[in-house]
Scaffold this active site. Structure first.
Site, PDB file in Angstrom:
ATOM      1  CE  LYS A 127      39.833  90.864  64.419  1.00  0.00           C
ATOM      2  NZ  LYS A 127      38.872  90.920  63.317  1.00  0.00           N
ATOM      3  NE  ARG A 159      38.975  84.609  54.873  1.00  0.00           N
ATOM      4  CZ  ARG A 159      37.982  85.409  54.489  1.00  0.00           C
ATOM      5  NH1 ARG A 159      37.867  85.771  53.220  1.00  0.00           N
ATOM      6  NH2 ARG A 159      37.119  85.862  55.365  1.00  0.00           N
TER       7      ARG A 159
HETATM    8  N1  BES Z   1      38.146  86.303  63.795  1.00  0.00           N
HETATM    9  C1  BES Z   1      37.633  87.195  62.820  1.00  0.00           C
HETATM   10  C2  BES Z   1      36.139  87.029  62.581  1.00  0.00           C
HETATM   11  C3  BES Z   1      35.223  87.436  63.705  1.00  0.00           C
HETATM   12  C4  BES Z   1      34.934  88.763  63.937  1.00  0.00           C
HETATM   13  C5  BES Z   1      34.605  86.479  64.470  1.00  0.00           C
HETATM   14  C6  BES Z   1      34.060  89.121  64.944  1.00  0.00           C
HETATM   15  C7  BES Z   1      33.733  86.830  65.488  1.00  0.00           C
HETATM   16  C8  BES Z   1      33.459  88.153  65.718  1.00  0.00           C
HETATM   17  C9  BES Z   1      38.336  86.955  61.488  1.00  0.00           C
HETATM   18  O1  BES Z   1      39.644  86.568  61.551  1.00  0.00           O
HETATM   19  C10 BES Z   1      38.300  88.249  60.751  1.00  0.00           C
HETATM   20  O2  BES Z   1      38.908  89.168  61.204  1.00  0.00           O
HETATM   21  N2  BES Z   1      37.596  88.280  59.640  1.00  0.00           N
HETATM   22  C11 BES Z   1      37.476  89.466  58.860  1.00  0.00           C
HETATM   23  C12 BES Z   1      37.543  89.066  57.422  1.00  0.00           C
HETATM   24  C13 BES Z   1      37.661  90.216  56.453  1.00  0.00           C
HETATM   25  C14 BES Z   1      38.972  90.928  56.637  1.00  0.00           C
HETATM   26  C15 BES Z   1      37.525  89.701  55.049  1.00  0.00           C
HETATM   27  C16 BES Z   1      36.153  90.122  59.195  1.00  0.00           C
HETATM   28  O3  BES Z   1      35.161  89.423  59.408  1.00  0.00           O
HETATM   29  O4  BES Z   1      36.121  91.345  59.278  1.00  0.00           O
HETATM   30 MG    MG Z   2      40.983  88.186  61.606  1.00  0.00          MG
END
Ligand code: BES
Ligand code: MG
Ligand code: ZN
Length: 495
Positions: free
Chosen positions: A274, A348
């Site tokens: 990230k 997931r």
């Molecule tokens: N924990 C995050 C989702 C999230 C992001 C929750 C911001 C609350 C605030 C999750 O693990 C994630 O990183 N999801 C990705 C999925 C994508 C790579 C398909 C996302 O949402 O960018």
């Molecule tokens: Mg994530």
């Protein structure tokens, strides 16, 4: 804050402040009429002048009223009398008590004789959730005062007994929500997967009807939780699976509901790293786990007649030389294979294993809570969580519980058509889609691992964390899900 229920009179009780309800428009209700008389008509005058309008969340303090023992009268704005609902009670109570607390008051009283059980509950929820602060790591907080006692006044013994019962239940629910907030607000260096497991064990040790089992890394490997282990392999923290079981008094006749929580104690994204700002709030990627654990705490106190199993997959998601790589394939608990194309879609993965494992309990329903996607924040913001699943009756029951508690849900479709975008070239399924419908794709992926039970998935990516505070939802962790799940479990039916 202690909450007591007493037979007494607002005018003569010895407290630092009394609360007096006021409504928009110039009419007074029965309680405010009495207080108005004892203050020589001050309330009517304020309303006529328009200095206090009774608008929701408005609080005005009156001092030195001769006919009132308490030195302060707090006029609590509840909005229009005709539109009075549980949410206005929660918000008004939270705002008023925050103001009273800022003044340094230690004791406060409200008169609640005709309030319904739901209204008393809303008052307690508003009070306790509104006064919540997370200041464990601030060293100069000793000058701050907090309200020590909230007295609810009633007219007679039978009312006292009735209100007392409601208060104890509401307190359990409020304390559970605050427990979930505390867990979620903990920094990742203070709450590792092992710490989360210890919290669960503590809960079971202090509650007779809760049992806790922890599966460590070795057991997880033996049992085939490979998707969970894949996420964990990038960091030094040991992952675990927490199994918390609540059994009611006569468990032989009851049904089982499984609650699943995403417990990523820190989500860096892994090798699909990230951005700096993107990971700033990722200590709270275990908000689903916190809600599940806290719900088990609550129901161990209010004891509904069904068996509830909480399953929490706890791990960090870190990048390193041993981390899983985009393109890796893992075999999940239930046997399906997953191609991991983005290591940041890790929630997931860990849920895939746990949803497979949940089948062993022959549950009537499985509900998972997860901070699964940023896309759900884009779709719904913070005022509703996204819900999807395989059983409309279950989804509807959750939506109804969400309305009642104001932890609202909004259903997203899980049409089979969405499955196309997660077809993998080399495995059964891949963990990302084509970039559209992100929240739904998360649900569509999970659906592959659901087998033989009614299932609902709740994406709390937005609802779990507030960037900006409001009446009883302060900035940061909201504790979303505890009130919703408790209500859902207490009302659960399958016919
Ligand atoms: N924990 C995050 C989702 C999230 C992001 C929750 C911001 C609350 C605030 C999750 O693990 C994630 O990183 N999801 C990705 C999925 C994508 C790579 C398909 C996302 O949402 O960018
Ligand atoms: Mg994530
Ligand atoms: Zn995550």
């Amino acid at each position: 804050m202690k909450i007591s229920v007493q037979i007494g009179d607002l005018r003569t009780i010895e407290v630092d402040a009394i609360c007096c309800p006021t409504f928009e428009g110039k009419e007074l209700d029965d309680i405010s009429k009495i207080i108005d008389r004892s203050t020589n008509g001050q309330i009517s005058r304020l309303l006529t002048l328009g200095d206090h309008t009774g608008k929701i969340k408005q609080s005005t303090i009156l001092y030195n009223s001769e006919g009132i023992t308490s030195s302060r009268v707090c006029l609590v704005g509840l909005g229009k009398l005709k539109q009075l609902n549980l949410e206005s009670i929660r918000q008004a109570t939270a705002s008023a008590l925050r103001k009273i607390q800022e003044l340094g008051c230690k004791t406060v009283a409200c008169f609640v004789p005709e309030a319904s059980a739901d209204q008393v509950q809303a008052l307690i929820i508003g009070a306790k959730l509104g006064l919540y602060q997370f200041n464990q790591y601030q060293t100069n907080t000793d000058t701050e005062t907090s309200i020590e006692e909230l007295c609810l006044l009633v007219n007679n013994e039978s009312e006292r007994e009735r209100v007392e019962k409601t208060v104890r239940k509401a307190e359990a629910i409020a304390d559970g929500t605050l427990f979930a907030r505390d867990l979620t607000n903990q920094p990742a260096n203070r709450l590792t997967p092992t710490d989360l497991a210890n919290e669960a064990q503590n809960l079971a040790a202090t509650n007779d009807c809760l049992e806790c089992q922890i599966f460590d890394q070795v057991e997880l490997a033996k049992k085939g939780f490979n998707a969970l282990l894949g996420v964990a392999q990038g960091g030094p923290q040991e992952p675990n699976l927490i199994q918390l079981t609540y059994k009611p008094e006569s468990p032989s006749k009851t049904e089982t509901v499984v609650l699943v929580g995403k417990g990523i104690t820190f989500d860096s994204g892994g090798l699909s790293l990230k951005s700096g700002t993107g990971m700033m709030t990722m200590k709270s990627d275990m908000a689903g786990a916190a809600a599940v654990m806290a719900t088990l705490q609550v129901i161990s106190q209010i004891r509904p007649n069904l068996t509830v199993i909480g399953l929490i997959a706890a791990t960090e998601n870190m990048p390193s030389g041993t981390a899983q790589k985009p393109g890796d394939v893992v075999k999940s608990f239930g046997g399906k294979t997953i191609e991991i194309l983005n290591t940041d879609a890790e929630g997931r993965l860990v849920l895939a294993d746990v949803l497979g494992y949940a089948k062993n309990f022959e549950p009537k329903a499985v509900v998972d809570l997860a901070t699964l996607t940023g896309a759900v924040v884009t779709a719904l913001g913070r005022y509703a969580a996204g819900i999807m699943g395989t059983n409309q009756q279950l989804i509807d029951q959750l939506i109804v519980a969400g309305e009642a508690t104001h932890e609202r849900l909004w259903q997203l479709p899980l049409f089979d058509d969405y499955d196309d975008s997660i077809k993998s070239d080399i495995a059964d399924v891949k963990n990302i889609g084509d970039g559209t419908a992100g929240a739904i794709i998360g649900g569509a992926f999970l659906k592959h691992f659901v087998d033989g039970y009614a299932w609902a998935h709740i994406d709390i990516g937005g609802a779990s964390d507030y960037q900006k505070g409001s009446a009883y939802l302060p900035k940061s962790a909201s504790g979303y899900g505890v009130r919703l799940l408790t209500r859902f479990l207490c009302d659960f039916t399958t016919d």
